[in-house]
Design a protein around this motif. Sequence first.
Motif, PDB file in Angstrom:
ATOM      1  N   MET A   1      -7.979   3.114  -8.461  1.00 17.77           N
ATOM      2  CA  MET A   1      -7.850   2.591  -7.109  1.00 17.77           C
ATOM      3  C   MET A   1      -7.283   3.612  -6.129  1.00 17.77           C
ATOM      4  SD  MET A   1      -4.501   0.059  -7.159  1.00 17.77           S
ATOM      5  CE  MET A   1      -5.181  -1.037  -8.396  1.00 17.77           C
ATOM      6  N   SER A   2      -6.930   4.799  -6.619  1.00 16.57           N
ATOM      7  CA  SER A   2      -6.359   5.809  -5.734  1.00 16.57           C
ATOM      8  C   SER A   2      -7.459   6.623  -5.062  1.00 16.57           C
ATOM      9  CB  SER A   2      -5.419   6.730  -6.508  1.00 16.57           C
ATOM     10  OG  SER A   2      -6.135   7.514  -7.440  1.00 16.57           O
ATOM     11  N   VAL A   3      -7.154   7.121  -3.875  1.00 13.44           N
ATOM     12  CA  VAL A   3      -8.087   7.934  -3.088  1.00 13.44           C
ATOM     13  C   VAL A   3      -7.393   9.232  -2.708  1.00 13.44           C
ATOM     14  CG1 VAL A   3      -9.408   8.096  -0.937  1.00 13.44           C
ATOM     15  CG2 VAL A   3      -9.296   5.917  -2.176  1.00 13.44           C
ATOM     16  N   TYR A   4      -8.101  10.334  -2.818  1.00 13.34           N
ATOM     17  CA  TYR A   4      -7.558  11.632  -2.432  1.00 13.34           C
ATOM     18  C   TYR A   4      -7.419  11.668  -0.918  1.00 13.34           C
ATOM     19  CZ  TYR A   4      -6.839  16.703  -2.925  1.00 13.34           C
ATOM     20  OH  TYR A   4      -6.310  17.977  -2.935  1.00 13.34           O
ATOM     21  N   GLY A   5      -6.210  11.966  -0.437  1.00 11.02           N
ATOM     22  CA  GLY A   5      -5.900  11.778   0.965  1.00 11.02           C
ATOM     23  C   GLY A   5      -6.273  12.917   1.894  1.00 11.02           C
ATOM     24  N   LEU A   6      -7.456  13.450   1.759  1.00 15.07           N
ATOM     25  CA  LEU A   6      -7.942  14.489   2.662  1.00 15.07           C
ATOM     26  C   LEU A   6      -8.930  13.830   3.631  1.00 15.07           C
ATOM     27  CD1 LEU A   6      -7.505  17.507   3.096  1.00 15.07           C
ATOM     28  CD2 LEU A   6      -9.458  17.957   1.604  1.00 15.07           C
ATOM     29  N   PRO A   7      -8.491  13.489   4.838  1.00 14.32           N
ATOM     30  CA  PRO A   7      -9.318  12.684   5.754  1.00 14.32           C
ATOM     31  C   PRO A   7     -10.679  13.285   6.060  1.00 14.32           C
ATOM     32  CG  PRO A   7      -7.062  12.776   6.541  1.00 14.32           C
ATOM     33  CD  PRO A   7      -7.153  13.754   5.398  1.00 14.32           C
ATOM     34  N   GLU A   8     -10.749  14.603   6.162  1.00 11.80           N
ATOM     35  CA  GLU A   8     -12.013  15.242   6.517  1.00 11.80           C
ATOM     36  C   GLU A   8     -13.091  15.028   5.460  1.00 11.80           C
ATOM     37  OE1 GLU A   8      -8.809  16.799   8.921  1.00 11.80           O
ATOM     38  OE2 GLU A   8      -9.005  16.570   6.753  1.00 11.80           O
ATOM     39  N   LEU A   9     -12.691  14.693   4.248  1.00 12.72           N
ATOM     40  CA  LEU A   9     -13.657  14.460   3.169  1.00 12.72           C
ATOM     41  C   LEU A   9     -13.710  13.011   2.704  1.00 12.72           C
ATOM     42  CD1 LEU A   9     -13.086  17.607   0.897  1.00 12.72           C
ATOM     43  CD2 LEU A   9     -14.684  17.325   2.804  1.00 12.72           C
ATOM     44  N   TYR A  10     -12.614  12.257   2.860  1.00 15.63           N
ATOM     45  CA  TYR A  10     -12.542  10.921   2.265  1.00 15.63           C
ATOM     46  C   TYR A  10     -12.108   9.834   3.249  1.00 15.63           C
ATOM     47  CZ  TYR A  10     -12.942  13.455  -2.126  1.00 15.63           C
ATOM     48  OH  TYR A  10     -13.379  14.257  -3.148  1.00 15.63           O
TER      49      TYR A  10
ATOM     50  N   ARG B   1       0.860  -1.186   0.000  1.00 17.12           N
ATOM     51  CA  ARG B   1       0.000   0.000   0.000  1.00 17.12           C
ATOM     52  C   ARG B   1       0.898   1.239   0.000  1.00 17.12           C
ATOM     53  NH1 ARG B   1      -4.301  -0.660   4.715  1.00 17.12           N
ATOM     54  NH2 ARG B   1      -5.590   0.695   3.405  1.00 17.12           N
ATOM     55  N   VAL B   2       0.410   2.316  -0.618  1.00 15.70           N
ATOM     56  CA  VAL B   2       1.262   3.482  -0.856  1.00 15.70           C
ATOM     57  C   VAL B   2       0.531   4.772  -0.508  1.00 15.70           C
ATOM     58  CG1 VAL B   2       2.536   4.790  -2.600  1.00 15.70           C
ATOM     59  CG2 VAL B   2       2.480   2.283  -2.720  1.00 15.70           C
ATOM     60  N   ILE B   3       1.252   5.659   0.173  1.00 10.96           N
ATOM     61  CA  ILE B   3       0.817   7.054   0.337  1.00 10.96           C
ATOM     62  C   ILE B   3       1.794   7.898  -0.469  1.00 10.96           C
ATOM     63  CG2 ILE B   3       0.423   8.948   1.951  1.00 10.96           C
ATOM     64  CD1 ILE B   3       0.040   6.818   4.151  1.00 10.96           C
ATOM     65  N   ASP B   4       1.288   8.553  -1.500  1.00 15.56           N
ATOM     66  CA  ASP B   4       2.154   9.242  -2.455  1.00 15.56           C
ATOM     67  C   ASP B   4       2.014  10.758  -2.313  1.00 15.56           C
ATOM     68  OD1 ASP B   4       3.920   9.400  -4.773  1.00 15.56           O
ATOM     69  OD2 ASP B   4       2.147  10.101  -5.843  1.00 15.56           O
ATOM     70  N   HIS B   5       3.132  11.475  -2.404  1.00 15.87           N
ATOM     71  CA  HIS B   5       3.116  12.922  -2.266  1.00 15.87           C
ATOM     72  C   HIS B   5       3.256  13.677  -3.581  1.00 15.87           C
ATOM     73  CE1 HIS B   5       3.636  12.072   2.016  1.00 15.87           C
ATOM     74  NE2 HIS B   5       3.232  13.306   2.216  1.00 15.87           N
ATOM     75  N   SER B   6       3.392  12.987  -4.682  1.00 15.23           N
ATOM     76  CA  SER B   6       3.413  13.690  -5.968  1.00 15.23           C
ATOM     77  C   SER B   6       1.972  14.005  -6.372  1.00 15.23           C
ATOM     78  CB  SER B   6       4.076  12.815  -7.032  1.00 15.23           C
ATOM     79  OG  SER B   6       3.207  11.759  -7.423  1.00 15.23           O
ATOM     80  N   GLY B   7       1.817  14.682  -7.495  1.00 18.05           N
ATOM     81  CA  GLY B   7       0.472  14.956  -7.985  1.00 18.05           C
ATOM     82  C   GLY B   7      -0.111  13.816  -8.799  1.00 18.05           C
ATOM     83  N   ASP B   8       0.643  12.719  -8.931  1.00 17.20           N
ATOM     84  CA  ASP B   8       0.286  11.673  -9.886  1.00 17.20           C
ATOM     85  C   ASP B   8      -0.996  10.926  -9.556  1.00 17.20           C
ATOM     86  OD1 ASP B   8       2.634  12.427 -11.036  1.00 17.20           O
ATOM     87  OD2 ASP B   8       3.760  10.636 -10.514  1.00 17.20           O
ATOM     88  N   PHE B   9      -1.418  10.929  -8.283  1.00 26.91           N
ATOM     89  CA  PHE B   9      -2.601  10.147  -7.909  1.00 26.91           C
ATOM     90  C   PHE B   9      -3.664  10.983  -7.208  1.00 26.91           C
ATOM     91  CE2 PHE B   9       0.831   7.126  -8.382  1.00 26.91           C
ATOM     92  CZ  PHE B   9       0.241   6.188  -9.215  1.00 26.91           C
ATOM     93  N   ARG B  10      -3.643  12.276  -7.466  1.00 22.68           N
ATOM     94  CA  ARG B  10      -4.636  13.161  -6.868  1.00 22.68           C
ATOM     95  C   ARG B  10      -5.822  13.427  -7.789  1.00 22.68           C
ATOM     96  NH1 ARG B  10      -0.164  17.671  -5.181  1.00 22.68           N
ATOM     97  NH2 ARG B  10       0.938  16.455  -3.563  1.00 22.68           N
ATOM     98  N   TYR B  11      -5.712  13.007  -9.035  1.00 23.37           N
ATOM     99  CA  TYR B  11      -6.713  13.392 -10.033  1.00 23.37           C
ATOM    100  C   TYR B  11      -7.577  12.215 -10.451  1.00 23.37           C
ATOM    101  CZ  TYR B  11      -4.193  17.779 -10.536  1.00 23.37           C
ATOM    102  OH  TYR B  11      -3.598  18.991 -10.291  1.00 23.37           O
ATOM    103  N   LYS B  12      -8.840  12.521 -10.764  1.00 24.86           N
ATOM    104  CA  LYS B  12      -9.740  11.509 -11.298  1.00 24.86           C
ATOM    105  C   LYS B  12      -9.823  11.572 -12.819  1.00 24.86           C
ATOM    106  CE  LYS B  12     -10.562   9.569  -7.499  1.00 24.86           C
ATOM    107  NZ  LYS B  12      -9.905   8.270  -7.267  1.00 24.86           N
ATOM    108  N   ASN B  13      -9.464  12.704 -13.388  1.00 20.65           N
ATOM    109  CA  ASN B  13      -9.463  12.884 -14.842  1.00 20.65           C
ATOM    110  C   ASN B  13      -8.022  13.002 -15.308  1.00 20.65           C
ATOM    111  OD1 ASN B  13      -9.572  13.857 -17.501  1.00 20.65           O
ATOM    112  ND2 ASN B  13     -11.520  14.893 -17.137  1.00 20.65           N
ATOM    113  N   VAL B  14      -7.545  11.973 -15.989  1.00 17.62           N
ATOM    114  CA  VAL B  14      -6.141  11.947 -16.392  1.00 17.62           C
ATOM    115  C   VAL B  14      -5.810  13.081 -17.365  1.00 17.62           C
ATOM    116  CG1 VAL B  14      -6.458  10.377 -18.356  1.00 17.62           C
ATOM    117  CG2 VAL B  14      -4.266  10.442 -17.142  1.00 17.62           C
TER     118      VAL B  14
END
Length: 346
Positions: free
Chosen positions: A126-135, A94-107
């Motif tokens: 399979m990626s999820v936006y890592g903002l806990p208050e929303l997701y 499992r991965v927590i990534d800090h680049s912008g590569d997995f923040r978007y739903k529209n490539v």
Amino acid sequence: MINVGIIGATGYVGIEILRLLQKHPGVKVTSIVSQNFVGQKVSDIYPTLRNVFDMKCDALDIESISKKADIFVTALPHGVSKEVIPKLIALDKRVIDHSGDFRYKNVEVYEKWYGITHQMPELLEMSVYGLPELYRDKIKDAKIVGNPGCYPTCSILGIAPLLKNNIIETKNIIIDAASGVTGAGRSTDLPYQFCECTENYKAYKVSNHRHTSEIEQELSFLANEDILISFTPHLVPMKRGMLATIYGNLKTETSTSELVNLYKEFYKNEYFVRVLDEGKLPETKFTAGSNFIDISVVVDKRLNRVVVLSCVDNLGKGASAQAVQDLNIMCGYDEKTGLESPGLYL
């Protein structure tokens, strides 16, 4: 005990994660990767870690490091993740990534704003936006978490209650935000040298900063319509900290006290979101070194406009500390674990 590896451990984000995890009772850091310092003790690179954490840096050998950890936190430049994350996922990590590569739903949006081909769009599903208050619920079981940028975290949480409750017009939203120099990473580029930054305050990438698209994506989800914003980032001569000033036109007349109460209700179960009382304003020194975000709301009755001030540590809630919060959710720990220290203040 969860074994964690940090890839890109000697950048500012990576080393801050390593620092925070020294206090975490449920996590053991078992691999730190830094291509520039292979074989060197991380405590020789960052002497604050002497006698605290003296592990040597590993090379980026996926097969080797994958045997050492269950979850990896990647703090790599945008686009570099394509060489790393697919291999980790294939090995059931499992991965927590800090680049912008997995923040978007529209490539296509990603490729337009970042100017590169994504090359692994299938992993966006399979990626999820890592903002806990929303997701929070989706982060729990995610294989890949795309940790938000610092500007988006500060901006999205600042304006979310207004859009979710249909309080403001969705046109003409303006966000002015200022960041400390660590927002650029551990860079030796001329604009980030001491003499270029000190006693100076400047805007940059006006109207075309890539975080604009990330903010627009999440605000559009909140409002259930496509939203465009005017976003202007600024560089402040300090090491860490971020303050966003957000302007929105109110749909109906309302008071500051009503909106403060709305914000407090919206975030009533969020430990790390501190909605300030009427008349109180956030300052960067109150959140530096922490995972807190401070938010205040003011109504300008002359213009029937709301002004929101939102403040985070760009290395804290804006990056590393939020990654630890995501990690806690993924591992089933209390979200506050390892993150309850107050800000630095001085």
